[in-house]
Design a protein around this motif. Structure first.
Motif, short mmCIF file in Angstrom:
data_model
loop_
_atom_site.label_atom_id
_atom_site.label_comp_id
_atom_site.label_asym_id
_atom_site.label_seq_id
_atom_site.Cartn_x
_atom_site.Cartn_y
_atom_site.Cartn_z
N THR A 1 0.66 -1.33 -0.15
CA THR A 1 -0.15 0.07 -0.08
C THR A 1 0.81 1.19 0.10
N PRO A 2 0.50 2.55 -0.56
CA PRO A 2 1.51 3.62 -0.48
C PRO A 2 1.92 3.87 0.98
N GLU A 3 0.86 3.74 1.99
CA GLU A 3 1.21 4.15 3.28
C GLU A 3 2.17 2.95 3.88
N ALA A 4 2.26 1.92 3.52
CA ALA A 4 3.30 1.07 4.03
C ALA A 4 4.64 1.36 3.36
N TRP A 5 4.62 1.58 2.02
CA TRP A 5 5.82 2.02 1.25
C TRP A 5 6.21 3.37 1.87
N HIS A 6 5.63 4.35 2.17
CA HIS A 6 5.99 5.66 2.76
C HIS A 6 6.56 5.36 4.03
N SER A 7 6.14 4.42 4.75
CA SER A 7 6.54 4.16 6.33
C SER A 7 8.00 3.54 6.18
#
Length: 73
Positions: free
Chosen positions: A53-59
């Motif tokens: 997910t974009p959120e997981a990647w950004h984290s």
């Protein structure tokens, strides 16, 4: 996390980091998949890809930048 068996079959443009290793020991990331960030091994472009997910990647990227994942450099 989603797994794609053949990364090159995805209709996306893959990009490598500008600071990537000259020996191609890096990952490539693709844009253009709604709600997912596909990632593949640059040495195996026809091999599998993982998508986050974009959120997981950004984290994950934030963790790299803040040195949350120490390495033996």
């Amino acid at each position: 996390m989603t797994h794609f068996h053949v990364a090159s079959a995805l209709p996306v443009q893959w990009k490598k980091a500008t600071a990537s290793n000259p020996n191609d020991n890096c990952v490539e990331v693709a844009d253009g998949v709604t709600g997912l960030v596909p990632v593949r091994d640059s040495k195996d472009p026809h091999g599998p890809a993982l998508s986050f997910t974009p959120e997981a990647w950004h984290s994950f990227i934030a963790g790299i930048r803040s040195d949350d994942f120490p390495t033996n450099r």
